[in-house]
Design an enzyme around this catalytic site. Structure first.
Site, PDB file in Angstrom:
ATOM      1  N   ARG A 166      31.377  70.671   2.505  1.00  0.00           N
ATOM      2  CA  ARG A 166      32.666  70.067   2.131  1.00  0.00           C
ATOM      3  C   ARG A 166      32.539  69.003   1.044  1.00  0.00           C
ATOM      4  O   ARG A 166      33.533  68.552   0.504  1.00  0.00           O
ATOM      5  CB  ARG A 166      33.336  69.471   3.367  1.00  0.00           C
ATOM      6  CG  ARG A 166      33.685  70.504   4.428  1.00  0.00           C
ATOM      7  CD  ARG A 166      34.522  69.891   5.519  1.00  0.00           C
ATOM      8  NE  ARG A 166      34.855  70.850   6.554  1.00  0.00           N
ATOM      9  CZ  ARG A 166      35.651  70.590   7.591  1.00  0.00           C
ATOM     10  NH1 ARG A 166      36.186  69.384   7.708  1.00  0.00           N
ATOM     11  NH2 ARG A 166      35.903  71.502   8.495  1.00  0.00           N
TER      12      ARG A 166
ATOM     13  N   ARG B  33      45.772  41.644  19.605  1.00  0.00           N
ATOM     14  CA  ARG B  33      45.769  42.905  18.869  1.00  0.00           C
ATOM     15  C   ARG B  33      46.638  43.915  19.603  1.00  0.00           C
ATOM     16  O   ARG B  33      46.433  44.176  20.795  1.00  0.00           O
ATOM     17  CB  ARG B  33      44.341  43.441  18.719  1.00  0.00           C
ATOM     18  CG  ARG B  33      43.368  42.496  18.018  1.00  0.00           C
ATOM     19  CD  ARG B  33      43.712  42.336  16.546  1.00  0.00           C
ATOM     20  NE  ARG B  33      43.571  43.561  15.794  1.00  0.00           N
ATOM     21  CZ  ARG B  33      42.437  43.929  15.187  1.00  0.00           C
ATOM     22  NH1 ARG B  33      41.350  43.170  15.277  1.00  0.00           N
ATOM     23  NH2 ARG B  33      42.389  45.044  14.505  1.00  0.00           N
TER      24      ARG B  33
ATOM     25  N   PRO C 158      29.271  64.373  11.656  1.00  0.00           N
ATOM     26  CA  PRO C 158      28.111  63.644  12.188  1.00  0.00           C
ATOM     27  C   PRO C 158      28.480  62.195  12.500  1.00  0.00           C
ATOM     28  O   PRO C 158      29.032  61.487  11.663  1.00  0.00           O
ATOM     29  CB  PRO C 158      27.096  63.719  11.046  1.00  0.00           C
ATOM     30  CG  PRO C 158      27.483  64.944  10.294  1.00  0.00           C
ATOM     31  CD  PRO C 158      28.981  64.994  10.362  1.00  0.00           C
ATOM     32  N   GLU C 159      28.218  61.772  13.737  1.00  0.00           N
ATOM     33  CA  GLU C 159      28.506  60.406  14.139  1.00  0.00           C
ATOM     34  C   GLU C 159      27.190  59.649  14.281  1.00  0.00           C
ATOM     35  O   GLU C 159      26.126  60.155  13.930  1.00  0.00           O
ATOM     36  CB  GLU C 159      29.322  60.410  15.430  1.00  0.00           C
ATOM     37  CG  GLU C 159      30.691  61.064  15.236  1.00  0.00           C
ATOM     38  CD  GLU C 159      31.617  60.858  16.412  1.00  0.00           C
ATOM     39  OE1 GLU C 159      31.378  59.940  17.221  1.00  0.00           O
ATOM     40  OE2 GLU C 159      32.600  61.614  16.526  1.00  0.00           O
TER      41      GLU C 159
ATOM     42  N   HIS D   7      25.427  75.686  -0.734  1.00  0.00           N
ATOM     43  CA  HIS D   7      25.859  74.312  -0.469  1.00  0.00           C
ATOM     44  C   HIS D   7      24.700  73.321  -0.412  1.00  0.00           C
ATOM     45  O   HIS D   7      24.872  72.189   0.038  1.00  0.00           O
ATOM     46  CB  HIS D   7      26.653  74.263   0.834  1.00  0.00           C
ATOM     47  CG  HIS D   7      27.872  75.134   0.828  1.00  0.00           C
ATOM     48  ND1 HIS D   7      28.917  74.940  -0.045  1.00  0.00           N
ATOM     49  CD2 HIS D   7      28.188  76.220   1.575  1.00  0.00           C
ATOM     50  CE1 HIS D   7      29.848  75.867   0.165  1.00  0.00           C
ATOM     51  NE2 HIS D   7      29.434  76.645   1.143  1.00  0.00           N
TER      52      HIS D   7
END
Length: 271
Positions: free
Chosen positions: A110, A152, A2-3, A91
């Protein structure tokens, strides 16, 4: 995983069902998540009234009149509302029983997610205090990216995925934004011009807004808090499309590994 759009989708799905409600009781069936759930958590949250929900990066903050719960969905976690009589599955690790008769249920196969508790300002928490600006805020623009990137040498994709630079631009949306801006993901961050960073900032905002509007990206386990999966995955231009035709030029989409992440791009459209 999930973002940001998936977490924002969860927030918007849950907010009307949680804000103003009391948590009558909580049950933690599995304490061993990414960080252990505090043994006293069920006592802290009992009879707490939920004041508001907000998102910071990929963290969901549940403010109550007793303190703030900080959720992170990890790689496979989800929050959803279920009727009281719905039995937990293997779960389903945490339940909050609300005064509405519903339960807020956390599922995480997980167990890389987390539920933390603080009575202090959650934005000052060690997990949140170092984070960069929100990508959809006014603080984030091309000028900011240009100034932050000088000297950078890391790749621009790794650069925009660094939460200390900007939060919530995960692997999927970094690849898609760089494609839309026409920038190769392996270019050195410090070598990109201000004008190109301005295009990239606009692309990041647009890609994230589109994903949020369509409910986030469903790839594996994510289901939004309102029970509806996301559909943005159907519109991905390059992510996961190795060997397929680029939607702009027709050449085959390529992939590489940057920062231990699969990265997708068009060698013709992205320079």
């Amino acid at each position: 995983m999930p973002e940001l759009p998936e977490v924002e989708t969860t927030l918007r799905g849950l907010r009307p069902h949680l804000e103003g409600r009391k948590v009558r009781a909580a049950q933690v069936r599995q304490h061993q998540l990414r960080w252990p759930v505090e043994p006293g958590f069920t006592r802290y949250i009992r009879n707490a009234r939920i004041l508001k929900l907000e998102r910071r990066a990929k963290y969901l903050l549940v403010h109550t009149d007793k303190g703030c719960a900080i959720w992170h969905l990890g790689m496979s976690g989800s929050l959803r509302l279920v009727e009281t009589g719905v039995a937990p599955e293997k779960h389903d690790h945490i339940d909050w029983r609300l005064d509405s008769g519903l339960k807020l249920r956390y599922r995480d196969p997980r167990r890389f997610g987390a539920l933390l508790w603080t009575v202090a300002d959650p934005l000052a928490h060690e997990l949140l205090s170092h984070l960069g600006p929100e990508p959809l805020s006014e603080a984030f623009d091309g000028d900011y990216l240009f100034a932050s990137s000088r000297k950078r040498k890391l790749s621009v994709k790794t650069f925009i995925m660094d939460g200390r630079i900007v939060v919530g631009v995960g692997n999927i949306y970094a690849s898609e934004s760089l494609f839309q801006a026409g920038i190769r993901p392996d270019r050195e961050a410090g070598s990109i011009s201000r004008a190109r960073y301005q295009r990239l900032a606009v692309a990041i905002k647009q890609i994230l807004q589109q994903a949020i509007a369509q409910g986030g990206t469903t790839l594996r386990d994510f289901i939004g808090g309102d029970g509806k999966p996301g559909y943005f995955a159907q519109q991905l231009s390059v992510y996961g499309r190795t060997g397929e035709a680029c939607p702009s030029c027709g050449r085959a989409v390529r992939d590489m590994v940057l920062g231990q992440r699969n990265t997708f791009f068009c060698s013709s459209c992205q320079r």
